[in-house]
Design a protein around this motif. Sequence first.
Motif, PDB file in Angstrom:
ATOM      1  N   ASP A  91     -53.933  10.745  34.576  1.00 19.59           N
ATOM      2  CA  ASP A  91     -54.647  10.279  33.382  1.00 19.59           C
ATOM      3  C   ASP A  91     -56.066  10.844  33.390  1.00 19.59           C
ATOM      4  O   ASP A  91     -56.973  10.313  34.044  1.00 19.59           O
ATOM      5  N   LYS A  92     -56.269  11.959  32.675  1.00 14.73           N
ATOM      6  CA  LYS A  92     -57.576  12.632  32.650  1.00 14.73           C
ATOM      7  C   LYS A  92     -58.638  11.781  31.971  1.00 14.73           C
ATOM      8  O   LYS A  92     -59.835  11.911  32.251  1.00 14.73           O
ATOM      9  N   GLY A  93     -58.207  10.914  31.048  1.00 11.01           N
ATOM     10  CA  GLY A  93     -59.180  10.072  30.352  1.00 11.01           C
ATOM     11  C   GLY A  93     -59.918   9.136  31.286  1.00 11.01           C
ATOM     12  O   GLY A  93     -61.102   8.861  31.098  1.00 11.01           O
ATOM     13  N   SER A 149     -60.740   9.712  34.438  1.00 13.08           N
ATOM     14  CA  SER A 149     -61.778  10.449  35.177  1.00 13.08           C
ATOM     15  C   SER A 149     -62.965  10.777  34.281  1.00 13.08           C
ATOM     16  O   SER A 149     -64.118  10.758  34.727  1.00 13.08           O
ATOM     17  N   GLN A 150     -62.696  11.085  33.005  1.00 17.03           N
ATOM     18  CA  GLN A 150     -63.800  11.398  32.083  1.00 17.03           C
ATOM     19  C   GLN A 150     -64.695  10.183  31.868  1.00 17.03           C
ATOM     20  O   GLN A 150     -65.904  10.331  31.648  1.00 17.03           O
ATOM     21  N   LEU A 151     -64.126   8.985  31.935  1.00 19.37           N
ATOM     22  CA  LEU A 151     -64.927   7.774  31.756  1.00 19.37           C
ATOM     23  C   LEU A 151     -65.524   7.268  33.067  1.00 19.37           C
ATOM     24  O   LEU A 151     -66.297   6.303  33.066  1.00 19.37           O
ATOM     25  N   GLY A 152     -65.164   7.896  34.174  1.00 17.95           N
ATOM     26  CA  GLY A 152     -65.629   7.420  35.478  1.00 17.95           C
ATOM     27  C   GLY A 152     -65.056   6.055  35.788  1.00 17.95           C
ATOM     28  O   GLY A 152     -65.735   5.208  36.394  1.00 17.95           O
ATOM     29  N   ARG A 189     -66.690   5.017  19.141  1.00 16.87           N
ATOM     30  CA  ARG A 189     -66.220   6.396  19.224  1.00 16.87           C
ATOM     31  C   ARG A 189     -65.086   6.620  18.208  1.00 16.87           C
ATOM     32  O   ARG A 189     -64.478   5.678  17.707  1.00 16.87           O
ATOM     33  N   GLN A 211     -58.197   5.193  39.184  1.00 16.62           N
ATOM     34  CA  GLN A 211     -57.930   6.627  39.065  1.00 16.62           C
ATOM     35  C   GLN A 211     -56.935   7.104  40.127  1.00 16.62           C
ATOM     36  O   GLN A 211     -56.106   7.987  39.864  1.00 16.62           O
ATOM     37  N   ASP A 243     -66.676   1.107  34.858  1.00 17.62           N
ATOM     38  CA  ASP A 243     -67.013   2.053  35.923  1.00 17.62           C
ATOM     39  C   ASP A 243     -67.458   1.341  37.189  1.00 17.62           C
ATOM     40  O   ASP A 243     -68.087   1.919  38.058  1.00 17.62           O
TER      41      ASP A 243
END
Length: 545
Positions: free
Chosen positions: A134-136, A138-141, A99, A128, A166
């Motif tokens: 830390d929003k990152g 949650s975005q990655l699960g 990425r 989490q 995950d």
Amino acid sequence: MSYAATKSRVHDVLPPQGSRQSMAKSSTMQNPQAQEPALETTLRSIVEGTAAARGEPFFRSLVQYLAASLDAKVAFVAEFLSEQDVLRTLAVWVGDEHRSNYEFELEGTPCQTAIVAKAIKHYSDDVQRQFPSDKGLSQLGARSYLAVPLMDDTGEVVGHLAVIDDKPLEADDRELSIFHIFAARAAAELNRRQAEQHLDDSRRREDRLRSERQRIEAEVAYLREELRVRSDFSEILGESDGIWKVLRNIDMVAPTDSTVLILGETGTGKELVARAIHKNSNREKGPFVRVNCAALPESLLESELFGHEHGAFTGATKQRSGRFELADGGTIFLDEIGEMPLSAQSRLLRVLQEQELERVGGSRTIRIDTRVLAATNRDLLEMVDEGTFREDLYYRLNVFPITIPPLRDRPEDIPTLVRFFLKQLGNRIGRQVDHVPDHVCATLRGYEWPGNVRELENVIERAIILSPNDTLVLPEGTIPSRKRKTSRKSELAPLADVERAHIRAVLDHTGGVIAGPKGAAKILGLNPNTLRSRMEKLGVCAKRS
């Protein structure tokens, strides 16, 4: 190593990323005895996959192998920017692809705990909930997190290596060992990269400084050339900073009518500076009158400077204008001003203050318009303290002082002066000498030149006469071998002589008074009777004035 090659090698050693199960881990779970060979295989894959890479390819390969080795969804390596308190990623692996890099703030992230603690941090599950801001994550699960700070040789944090998954991540000793190996490789490369960046930055700064120095030198050369073109300094030679400071001062003061005091040792060229000031002034077309105050007898100095009337003194058979009147509308240069007697100093002070004078033996006031330039090789302030030079006259003369540096302080000007004297004196003598060997130049530069430029001119003239061909030679004795003069005050003498001389000096100061608050005994810190006894012993008599 290219990314394509890296990916191919990973797939040769490890199972497809989609299976999310590494070969080493699978073998270990099926047969615990196979743990050590599986670890060796993993380590071999790490070395083979990253050995040939540096910089970005290395970090991209590293995170890809790390994710595969620990069967994790995400792996990334980042450098720590301590001033901004942020992490900037160097390589990011998510799922089965690389990425783009990005920056993120540390506040509220699990990365912060590892960097602050300077230690490995492991959250095996429910990460989490522990870091809800830390929003990152949650975005990655994300459920699990494992990270270690990357340190430099001084123990400061320079980066960060982490894996995120995950699913729960129960890191055993084997996995922690692998993770530390990856961290050591990442830290070494990051330190190498930062050292290289620092070196590149230093080189760029050096290049900028070199470029700036060249620009400034070019600008200085241009300004110096402009100064020479704009002003007539043809008689003043030299390229040293000291000489250019003199030329700048001349350029500034010449257009004014201010009085200038030119300071410098014998032979430095004080008269040349005075002539340059006159040539570049508004009085250029007026007369330039030079007076050597040391060459005129005290009895005639006032008459020479200010003129005299008929019958003013014996021998004054007719009226005569002085040098100040002759310099009307121009410039008068008073050389060796420190040798002027006090009586003449009083008259000179009036001329400077009022621009008017009276001839010796006359009573008529004569108005003049004369600019005064003065020069000396003496310390006028010291003379003021000694009472041999008027303090008020000193301040009248010292409006704009120009100090000429001695030749020993500007040896870089010697080659220029030598070439000039070779040409000038060669034409006068009728000898063509135009080659100066390096050892001759070094000898000339190494001499202290107590007589300054005038002494150099005399030495070059002597050398031209002694040179058999067109090459300048310096036979033994061409440059005088001078011993430094020792002041009489510093000569060694018996203690009695020193004591006798000192007592006499104090008695002269007190006018022969021994006792009392202003007497010699008070100054010497002695009882008056003790002082009288010592004077009798040394043969010193007190003469009352």
